[in-house]
Structure formats: C-alpha cells, structure tokens
Design a protein around this motif. Structure first.
Motif, short mmCIF file in Angstrom:
data_model
loop_
_atom_site.label_atom_id
_atom_site.label_comp_id
_atom_site.label_asym_id
_atom_site.label_seq_id
_atom_site.Cartn_x
_atom_site.Cartn_y
_atom_site.Cartn_z
N UNK A 132 138.93 57.81 -8.93
CA UNK A 132 139.43 57.66 -7.56
C UNK A 132 138.53 56.74 -6.72
N UNK A 187 142.76 55.29 -10.76
CA UNK A 187 143.47 56.35 -11.50
C UNK A 187 143.14 57.72 -10.92
N UNK A 188 142.84 57.74 -9.62
CA UNK A 188 142.77 59.02 -8.93
C UNK A 188 144.15 59.67 -9.04
N UNK A 189 144.21 60.98 -8.89
CA UNK A 189 145.47 61.67 -9.18
C UNK A 189 146.63 61.14 -8.32
#
Lengths: 471, 96
Positions: free
Chosen positions: B47, B13-15
């Motif tokens: 991330x 769920x890194x940007x």
C-alpha cells in the motif's frame, strides 16, 4: 475483470464499512447515494436521481434486504440498517432483483446491422424457413412477427451483419430460472433457481444483487464476539501476497481463528473415496461429487435421474465447520468463499454455519480497516492442508484427490478388491450450462459412460466463482 | 556501451487498490506491450497510502517514475509510459 458494476459494488462495500467502523453510519448511510452521484455528475442512467435510487437499493441489499420486499419507498436506509442489526439473521434467499435497476433488455431477436451490404447472394432470404427477410432501401429487414429465431440468417451472412440481441441474465441462466415478468422486469423463480450466480455476474446493469450478511459480521467483530473464519481453497491467488499473509490479515481484522476449508476437503476426499468403493462393491454404476451446492440444486430441480447417484459425503465446508465447532464451541462460524450457492447450502444446514462472506466482502473489510495483505507477516499455520485438498477449487481437483485416495487407502480389503474390479472411469462437467444439465440427466439414465462424475457449476471450478476477485 | 533509462511503474497492491482494479494492471508485468521490452519495469508494491480518507475513489493508484497517478487503467498507464518513452531519453553509461 474489473468493470463499472464490480467497481461500484466494491466501492459501496468499502464506503459502508468505513462509515460503520468510524461510528457515523447512522448519519452517513442515507447520504451515500447523493455523495456518489451529485447532480452535476454525468449519469449512467436517465438522470442522477435514478442513479441514486439504484445506489439506495444496492445498499439495501448490502444490508440483507430484498427489493421485492420493499413496502415503503420513502423508508430511509438507516431503518434498514437498524432492522438488519436487530434481526441478526441470515437472509432466507441469497439473491434479489432490483426491478428499478433492471433495464428490461430486449428479447433475443435477430437484427440487421449497418454492416449489411444488400449483396447479390442474399443467403439470408434464400434460406430463411419462414420468408421473414425482405430487402428495402438496399438493406435486409427481418419481419419479427414471422421470424422463428432459428438463427440461419446470422449463420450464413458473409458480412456478419446479423446479430442476436440477448437478455444477458436469461442467456446466462442454465436452467431458465430468470425471466421478465409482465412489467418487463427480470424475476427469479426460486423454485427453479440453482443459486449458481451466473445471472448476478452477467447483468450489465447490476440489477441482480446478493443479499449480504456483511454488516452483521462486522458488527459481531466490533462487539468482540468470537468469530472463526473458514476460508475456501479458492482463496489462493485471490489477494496479493501469500495465503499465510491473507490469514494474518484476517487475524488483524479480529477473526479469532482462521481455518482452511481444505482441511475439510481432506475429510471429504477420504469419505467420498470410501463411499465410491462401497457403492461400486454393491453394484452401483455411478457416483457423483457433492461438494458443489449449485450442482446438487441443479440435480434436484432439473435432472432428477442423477439424484440417487450423488455422493452423501458432506462438503468440505461442512466438515471444516465441524472442526471449527469442536475447537471453538463458543464461536460463530463464518465461511468465506467465492460462491453464492454456499449461502443456500448454509441455509439447508441450520446451526452449522453462522454467516457467509464473499471474497469481495472480505476484501472490502480489509480495505475499510486499512489492512494491507502484502505487508502482513506469515500466519503460523498449525498444519497446512494437503495440496490435493487445496486443488478442490479447480476443475478436476476433486477427481484427482479421490483417485489418489483410492490408490493409497486400503482399509477394507474385501470391499477394495470388489471395487478394484471396476476401474475408475472419471468424467468431469466443467461448468453448468443448459447442455450440461441435459447431460446430467443422461448420466443418471446410464446413457453416458463413466462411473465417477465430478460436477462444477463454475467453468474452471470455484476459482472462477461469481464473487471471486479473479473474475 | 550505453542503455536507455528504465521506466519504473509501481502498481499499488494495497487491498483497496487491488479490489478496485490493480489486479488487472498487474497484467502489464506479465504481458507488457512489445515496445516496453527492456525499458519498462512493472512491479507490485504494498500500500502506497494514497487512498487515505475519502481518496479511495481514486484507486487504483500507480506511480510512474515517482509520479503518482490516480484512477489508473491499463490504457492510461500505457499512454503515460509511452509519452515518457517518446521523449528524448538521457543516456547513461553502463560502466558507471
């Protein structure tokens, strides 16, 4: 829900910003179309060359330029980049239609599919008011010249064998502002457009593009200009992590301060409740919300009868900008939200908001800078906004906040007493459609009940705006 | 008493991954296939740093039992997990 259009849009933003931040954009920008569509890669259109041309136009829109304004097709993207940074100004119109990318989708005709069984009942032929349907080779055929597009055949077919071909942008537009021109290319009539962004979200060929201010914002940040972010209430749930972590991520991206627009929503609530009391005390029969700029535009252009009933209270964005100006008089103000119509609202109030940024663009900026929201510490919020103000982003949220305020606030006892005699009859229009535009007119004419009307252009509220990450 | 080994699905769920499709993959945590019940754990992770350089085109990244998967879609993750589930699983004692 992610799809090819959304993925390409976001990937281009990240690629462009990475290149800018690396200081290589002048050399890179004209290579991006070829890098994304090398000649041996399968094309999504007729050939890689058309794919590349359309990527170029997408990049132009990311630089704020419009396809319609192109004078010289051979002009390189680095020239558009130079112009965008030199102009340092917001585009006058928020949308552009890339004619090269428009597929010229076929008009909404009824068509018979392979599911037709040439049945014995044949309700399509018996009920067609213009006898446009005949049977040949064991299948129904529609004479398109005779068909009046009433849809009875589709409604009655027991095999669901008749479909209607739609033009997605025209189908999505609630006010008929987008139509194909003589060349068969979609064109927006900006005198009718309400900037709701439904066409932008609906086009499966990504021909409708937002004219971005992203490069100017990032350029300002890189040059050390003081930028204050106003974050719309719909930010909650857009990114992984908490709202406090998102604000910390924005600080890490070099925004000088981050202010919740929900603080502005508290002021909108208080003023709108006061305005409701005053208007009801003066004998008005209706007050409508004013915070959705697409609704206000729809009223002005398509439902004139309701205009006198729109609240004069400024939107949460405008109040939040006022707070930001007082706190940071030397800073540029960036509104960040899920809405295209906010770009238009900012244009209507020059000098209040300097830049507008979408949640997608914010995400691309954080991604390009390698900032992971989930890994951020909590941002120390000086004063979190009231829950009711944060709920402005969802349908019925404004009504609930105003009702709560009316119940709690008793500043002017005389006005209060008169207003209380008129019980609040809240009504909500949850999403602007062709039908709800007609309803707006009827509300204005007093033909529909209710004395407080909340209108949200996006179904479910701003949380489902066209540039939100949740759509 | 014994239980089947748990399969661990980590969604980056890194940007970058989040923007390019990880959000939709998280639906596997809320609404997993019925056969996954009790056997597959889907979690959001910060991330993974898999998208550095020009590798961000491979986002979203998912790690399934430690193996990195690029260009993850719901279908692809389901296929990989189902393939692991279809293999004979070693059993472990719950008392260990």
């Amino acid at each position: 829900m992610i799809n090819g259009v959304i993925r390409m849009r976001r990937e281009l933003m990240i690629r462009l910003l990475r290149s800018y931040l690396a200081g290589t954009i002048d050399d890179d920008i004209d290579k991006i179309p070829c890098q994304l569509r090398p000649r041996d890669m399968a094309s999504t259109r007729c050939c890689p060359y058309k794919d590349r041309a359309i990527i170029k136009y997408r990049l132009m829109a990311l630089l704020g330029a419009a396809w319609e304004d192109e004078q010289d097709e051979s002009r390189p993207l680095r020239d558009y980049l130079r112009d965008a940074l030199a102009a340092h100004a917001r585009p006058a119109r928020p949308l552009t239609v890339c004619g090269t990318g428009c597929s010229g989708c076929e008009d909404g005709k009824y068509q018979v599919t392979d599911a037709c069984r040439a049945c014995f009942a044949r309700p399509c032929t018996y009920n067609c008011p213009t006898q446009a349907i005949s049977f040949r080779s064991q299948r129904a055929h529609i004479d398109q010249d005779a068909c009046k597009n009433c849809g009875k055949c589709m409604e009655l077919c027991p095999f669901h064998a008749i479909t209607r071909a739609v033009v997605p942008c025209e189908e999505a537009c609630p006010v008929g502002a987008i139509r194909k021109n003589a060349a068969g290319v979609a064109e927006i009539d900006f005198t009718a457009c309400i900037f709701c962004g439904k066409c932008f979200a609906a086009c499966p060929f990504a021909a409708i593009l937002e004219r971005s201010e992203l490069l100017n914002i990032v350029d300002d940040l890189q040059r050390g200009r003081k930028l204050v972010a106003l974050v719309a209430p719909s930010a909650a749930g857009q990114f992984p992590g908490s709202i406090g972590q998102l604000f910390a991520a924005m600080a890490a991206a070099d925004f000088s301060d981050v202010i919740e627009v929900a603080i502005g929503a508290e002021m909108t609530t208080a003023h709108e409740a006061a305005e409701y009391r005053e208007r009801m005390a003066a004998g008005a029969r209706l007050l409508t919300t004013s915070c959705c700029p697409a609704y206000v535009e729809a009223a002005k252009k398509h439902a004139h009868a309701i205009v006198p009933f729109i609240s004069n209270t400024p939107s949460p964005m405008l109040y939040a900008a006022q707070i930001a100006r007082e706190k940071h008089p030397d800073a540029a103000i960036v509104f960040i939200g899920p809405c295209i119509a906010k770009r238009h609202e900012a244009t209507l109030h020059p000098g209040v908001i300097d830049w507008i940024m979408s949640f997608e663009e914010l995400g691309a900026l954080l991604a390009a800078k390698g900032i992971d929201v989930m890994s951020q510490p909590e941002w120390p919020m000086p004063r979190p906004a009231a829950a009711s103000a944060r709920h402005f982003a969802r349908s019925c949220g404004v009504t609930e906040a105003v009702l709560k305020e009316l119940a709690a606030n008793t500043h002017d006892h005389d006005v209060e007493a008169k207003a209380e005699a008129v019980a609040v009859q809240g009504r909500v229009i949850d999403g602007i459609t062709t039908k709800s535009v007609k309803q707006l007119q009827l509300y204005g004419l007093g033909k529909l009940p209710g004395n407080f009307l909340e209108v949200m252009a996006c179904p479910g509220g701003c949380n489902n705006g066209p540039c939100s990450l949740s759509c | 008493m014994s239980e089947k080994c748990m399969i661990k699905v980590e969604v980056c769920c890194g940007t970058t991954c989040f923007l390019l499709g990880a959000r939709e993959l998280l639906a596997l945590a809320d609404d997993p296939p019925a056969a996954w019940q009790g056997r597959v754990e889907v979690i959001a992770t910060p991330c993974m740093d898999a998208c550095n350089g020009n590798r961000f085109s491979g986002s979203p990244y998912v790690r399934i039992n430690g193996t990195l998967l690029s260009g993850a879609t719901r279908d692809l993750v389901e296929q990989r997990v189902n393939a692991i589930m279809a293999k004979p699983q070693p059993e472990r004692s719950a008392e260990q």
